[in-house]
Each structure stands twice: as C-alpha cells, then as structure tokens.
Design an enzyme around this catalytic site. Structure first.
Site, PDB file in Angstrom:
ATOM      1  N   HIS A  72       0.841  -1.198   0.000  1.00 52.59           N
ATOM      2  CA  HIS A  72       0.000   0.000   0.000  1.00 52.59           C
ATOM      3  C   HIS A  72       0.871   1.241   0.000  1.00 52.59           C
ATOM      4  O   HIS A  72       1.738   1.372   0.862  1.00 52.59           O
ATOM      5  CB  HIS A  72      -0.885   0.026   1.255  1.00 52.59           C
ATOM      6  CG  HIS A  72      -2.051  -0.910   1.173  1.00 52.59           C
ATOM      7  ND1 HIS A  72      -3.223  -0.700   1.822  1.00 52.59           N
ATOM      8  CD2 HIS A  72      -2.206  -2.072   0.490  1.00 52.59           C
ATOM      9  CE1 HIS A  72      -4.068  -1.677   1.545  1.00 52.59           C
ATOM     10  NE2 HIS A  72      -3.470  -2.532   0.760  1.00 52.59           N
ATOM     11  N   TYR A 200      -9.206   4.916   7.880  1.00 47.67           N
ATOM     12  CA  TYR A 200      -9.301   5.233   9.311  1.00 47.67           C
ATOM     13  C   TYR A 200     -10.422   6.249   9.450  1.00 47.67           C
ATOM     14  O   TYR A 200     -10.306   7.362   8.935  1.00 47.67           O
ATOM     15  CB  TYR A 200      -7.991   5.825   9.822  1.00 47.67           C
ATOM     16  CG  TYR A 200      -6.860   4.814   9.969  1.00 47.67           C
ATOM     17  CD1 TYR A 200      -6.591   4.218  11.194  1.00 47.67           C
ATOM     18  CD2 TYR A 200      -6.072   4.460   8.877  1.00 47.67           C
ATOM     19  CE1 TYR A 200      -5.563   3.294  11.342  1.00 47.67           C
ATOM     20  CE2 TYR A 200      -5.047   3.522   9.014  1.00 47.67           C
ATOM     21  CZ  TYR A 200      -4.805   2.951  10.246  1.00 47.67           C
ATOM     22  OH  TYR A 200      -3.788   2.039  10.381  1.00 47.67           O
ATOM     23  N   PRO A 290      -3.586  -0.681  19.352  1.00 48.75           N
ATOM     24  CA  PRO A 290      -3.435  -1.199  17.991  1.00 48.75           C
ATOM     25  C   PRO A 290      -3.457  -0.148  16.876  1.00 48.75           C
ATOM     26  O   PRO A 290      -3.027  -0.452  15.757  1.00 48.75           O
ATOM     27  CB  PRO A 290      -4.629  -2.152  17.830  1.00 48.75           C
ATOM     28  CG  PRO A 290      -5.630  -1.694  18.830  1.00 48.75           C
ATOM     29  CD  PRO A 290      -4.836  -1.135  19.977  1.00 48.75           C
ATOM     30  N   LYS A 294       1.673  -1.065  15.341  1.00 43.60           N
ATOM     31  CA  LYS A 294       3.126  -1.047  15.549  1.00 43.60           C
ATOM     32  C   LYS A 294       3.661  -2.270  16.300  1.00 43.60           C
ATOM     33  O   LYS A 294       4.879  -2.477  16.359  1.00 43.60           O
ATOM     34  CB  LYS A 294       3.515   0.206  16.354  1.00 43.60           C
ATOM     35  CG  LYS A 294       3.371   1.485  15.568  1.00 43.60           C
ATOM     36  CD  LYS A 294       4.464   1.608  14.525  1.00 43.60           C
ATOM     37  CE  LYS A 294       4.244   2.732  13.548  1.00 43.60           C
ATOM     38  NZ  LYS A 294       4.365   2.343  12.157  1.00 43.60           N
ATOM     39  N   TYR A 382       4.203   6.102  10.254  1.00 42.91           N
ATOM     40  CA  TYR A 382       3.350   4.975   9.861  1.00 42.91           C
ATOM     41  C   TYR A 382       4.119   3.935   9.052  1.00 42.91           C
ATOM     42  O   TYR A 382       3.976   2.732   9.257  1.00 42.91           O
ATOM     43  CB  TYR A 382       2.176   5.524   9.041  1.00 42.91           C
ATOM     44  CG  TYR A 382       1.025   4.575   8.844  1.00 42.91           C
ATOM     45  CD1 TYR A 382      -0.066   4.592   9.711  1.00 42.91           C
ATOM     46  CD2 TYR A 382       1.012   3.678   7.775  1.00 42.91           C
ATOM     47  CE1 TYR A 382      -1.139   3.736   9.524  1.00 42.91           C
ATOM     48  CE2 TYR A 382      -0.061   2.822   7.587  1.00 42.91           C
ATOM     49  CZ  TYR A 382      -1.122   2.849   8.463  1.00 42.91           C
ATOM     50  OH  TYR A 382      -2.179   1.992   8.274  1.00 42.91           O
TER      51      TYR A 382
HETATM   52  C1  DHB Z   1      -4.532  -3.427  10.760  1.00 43.20           C
HETATM   53  C2  DHB Z   1      -4.641  -3.214  12.104  1.00 43.20           C
HETATM   54  C3  DHB Z   1      -4.339  -1.984  12.622  1.00 43.20           C
HETATM   55  O1  DHB Z   1      -4.415  -1.763  13.929  1.00 43.20           O
HETATM   56  C4  DHB Z   1      -3.959  -0.931  11.805  1.00 43.20           C
HETATM   57  O2  DHB Z   1      -3.728   0.279  12.331  1.00 43.20           O
HETATM   58  C5  DHB Z   1      -3.852  -1.151  10.463  1.00 43.20           C
HETATM   59  C6  DHB Z   1      -4.143  -2.403   9.935  1.00 43.20           C
HETATM   60  C7  DHB Z   1      -4.879  -4.753  10.186  1.00 43.20           C
HETATM   61  O3  DHB Z   1      -5.285  -5.630  10.949  1.00 43.20           O
HETATM   62  O4  DHB Z   1      -4.780  -4.904   8.955  1.00 43.20           O
END
Ligand code: DHB
Length: 388
Positions: A72, A200, A290, A294, A382
């Site tokens: 991505h 997001y 989450p 990371k 990121y």
């Molecule tokens: C995923 C999980 C996340 O917490 C995140 O910020 C981005 C992707 C995932 O499970 O694909």
C-alpha cells in the site's frame, strides 16, 4: 539440553530472534506453552513497515509475503463526511505491506523447523533461573517430563502475560502505562474490503478501521466499550454499526464473519528491558494500542538489535552491545508509543470529552489531511522510522 540462546515464546519476537541468530551461526531452542495450531491461528494486525518487509525478504522468509501480501502506498482518513488520501510514497518514498501476522508466524515456524531448530510447543510450568550469573536455565515440563535447558542467554519473548518479565526481581524495572477507556471489536469477513486502501474513520459514534487481508477478505474494526462481551453483538448488529461508521463514504459489502473478537487498548513500557543474561523483547517489555499496528514491527526492531548484540558477543567476547541493549531499543519503543497514542487520541471518542475536544480533534485531522508537513509526520511514523 543445552543451547546458546534459550528463547521463551514462539510469537513474532521469539521466532524472528531465532531466525536472525541462526543466520549468524548461533544456536537457539524455542519453548512455547501453546500448541503450534494455536500460534498459527492467533489473529493480530497485519501491517508491516517498509524496513521490516525488506528484512523479511533479505533474510529469506519473505517469499510468500511478496506473493500474497498487498503493498500500500497510502491510506485514507475519513472525517466530516469525506475521505482524504495520504500518499506515503509521494510524502516519504515508502509504503507498508498488508499481510497477516499469523501468516508471518507460519512462515517463520516453517523456516525454523526446516533449519532444524527445536521448537517445543505445549511446554508447561515454564520458569527462568540464574540469569544473574553466566549459566541461565529454563525449566519446564514437556510431554509429561520435567526438562531443563542450560544456555548462555535467555530471550524473554513470551508476551505481556509471560513468565520472563515477572521473574526479574522487584525494584529492578520501572513500569510506565496507560489504559484507554475503550477497546476494538474486530471481525474477519469473507467479503471484498470497501476500498483498495485502509480507511481510518473518525465518526461521532466512535472510531472505525477498514482494512483487509486479500481482495476477498475484509478485516474491520470499530471502537467499543472496553468490557464488551463479543457474544452480546449479533452479526447483524456488527454490520449495522460498520455501515453507520463508514457513513456512505464507500459501499461496504457484507459477508460471512469468519472470526470476531475484542482487542483491549493499553500503552505499557518497562525499563530497562534486561536483567543480567535475560533480555526482554516485543510484548513482554511493551504494549502499544493497535491504532497504527506497531506491535509486531516493534518486536522485530527489538530482536534485530538483540541478535546483532549477541552476534557481536560471540564473535568478540565483548558485551558492550548487550549491555547497551535497552538504551539502544528504548528510543524507538517510545517513539512508537508516542505515535500509537497520538493516532489513538486523534481518532477515538473519549467518555468525558467536551465539545472543545471534538473541535480540536477535527482541526487536527484537517491539519493532517491538508498540510504537507503534518501528513509527512504521519507518513514517516506509519511506514516506519529509520532503523538503528
Ligand atoms: C490493521 C490493524 C491496525 O491496527 C492498523 O492500524 C492497520 C491495519 C490490520 O489488521 O490490517
């Protein structure tokens, strides 16, 4: 039994540590209290920073990820009813790869076993001893027999609830932590994701994240109460909530829910991450919420430094790098903590927030979406800060 490095835990940290040590000609044995099936089915995030992707490929365990992972070069933020795209490749010349953590675990287990490394699954009553001296030991029961491994060093890669961190004497570690007043309800669905990129979403009903595992497998999350019982949400209610939080920005196709669960949200760090010849890596030393995914990336960064430090010790007999392990890895740990906290507070609704707080969040989202300086900051963190 005897080995050079005894590793407790067959998650991403322990498996990658063993893999990197093997490449440096250092032997290890991995002890894991769960079954192989459990480790390979444990669903976690699936986002790999650019440097971590490169490390998997360069060290020979990235072949399936290159085939099945999805690269991505940007993400979308949704707020105020509209989608805003951040182009990571344009901003920082890097991207991320979507490939489930459990797929990496399967690839690493296969590589370890193919190389002849012992992984003892379903070991009970695991305990670590004598790491203040030069001959640490790991004791456990395996296939009904009490066993002991003599080793030179112990890798404490057994997660937040593991035995290694609590084995360090009281008063040695300082803990820094924060709980969040919410969790994430997550599903894996047999349906196409709503967009080819992650979304997001900041919504008045709370945060939601639309991600994926493949073009026909969606991974969807939404903010929920921290004590949510997953059984209290019917599949129909889950879909209704996701539709609301995507707010018509994209069409969300429904599909069979293959897996669902609730993820707690916590920030946690211990310092230092070592005691004598016991070294903590990954979730045994730190937990991030989450948002931004990371956790596994940080575990890989820890064991990259740890394996290099052990390699230097075995090659030169000098322990400077090992002695400085915590000091080397903690700056990255704290920057990932800061970023994960920042993404979390930016995108979630908090129980006691005021109208001012919401206006401030929206202003910050608008700033991130429209200022090149602000979007570069997000993109840089990121996709992964430079490695040491
Ligand atoms: C995923 C999980 C996340 O917490 C995140 O910020 C981005 C992707 C995932 O499970 O694909």
């Amino acid at each position: 039994m005897r080995t050079q490095v005894g590793i407790v835990g067959a998650g991403p940290a322990g498996l990658m540590l063993s893999h990197l040590l093997h490449r440096a000609g250092i032997e290890s044995i991995i002890i894991e209290n769960r079954s192989r099936e459990y480790c390979e089915a444990r669903i976690r995030a699936g986002l790999i920073e650019q440097w971590a992707r490169d490390m998997l490929v360069e060290t020979g365990v990235g072949e399936r990820m290159q085939r099945e992972g999805i690269f991505h070069d940007g993400v979308k933020l949704r707020f105020g009813g509209a989608l805003h795209r951040l182009d990571f490749v344009d901003l920082v010349g890097k991207g991320v790869t979507i490939y489930g953590q459990q797929e990496i675990v399967k690839d690493l287990i296969n590589a370890r076993l193919a190389a002849g490394t012992k992984i003892l699954f379903e070991a009970d009553d695991v305990s670590v001893h004598d790491f203040d001296g030069k001959k640490p030991k790991i004791r456990f029961t395996h296939e009904g027999k009490a066993q002991e491994i003599d080793c030179d060093f112990i890798g404490g890669c057994d997660g937040f609830h593991g035995v290694c961190r609590p084995s360090i004497p009281d008063g040695v570690l300082t803990t820094y932590d924060r709980d969040y007043p919410f969790g994430w309800l997550g599903i894996l669905s047999e349906s196409p994701p709503p967009d080819e990129e992650l979304i997001y979403s900041y919504h008045e009903r709370g945060f939601a994240l639309y991600t994926m595992r493949s073009p026909v497998l969606a991974r969807l999350y939404f903010q929920c109460a921290p004590d949510t019982d997953i059984e209290s949400w019917s599949d129909a209610q889950i879909w209704e909530e996701l539709h609301l939080r995507l707010g018509g920005a994209r069409k969300l196709a429904e599909g069979k829910i293959l897996q669902k669960g609730v993820t707690p949200m916590r920030s946690f760090v211990v310092e230092p991450m070592q005691r004598g010849r016991l070294f903590l890596a990954g979730d045994s030393a730190h937990i991030v919420p989450p948002t931004g995914a990371k956790g596994m990336n940080l575990a890989f960064a820890d064991v990259r430094v740890l394996s290099r430090s052990l390699d230097a010790f075995y090659r030169t007999g000098k322990s400077e790098l090992l002695d400085g392990y915590s000091q080397t890895v903690l700056p990255r740990v704290w920057k990932a903590q800061r970023f994960s906290w920042w993404m979390t507070q930016l995108l979630h609704r908090f129980p006691h927030e005021s109208a001012f707080d919401r206006r401030r969040q929206l202003a910050e989202l608008d700033y991130v979406a429209t200022s090149r300086a602000a979007s570069t900051t997000l993109a840089e963190n990121y996709t992964g800060l430079p490695i040491e």
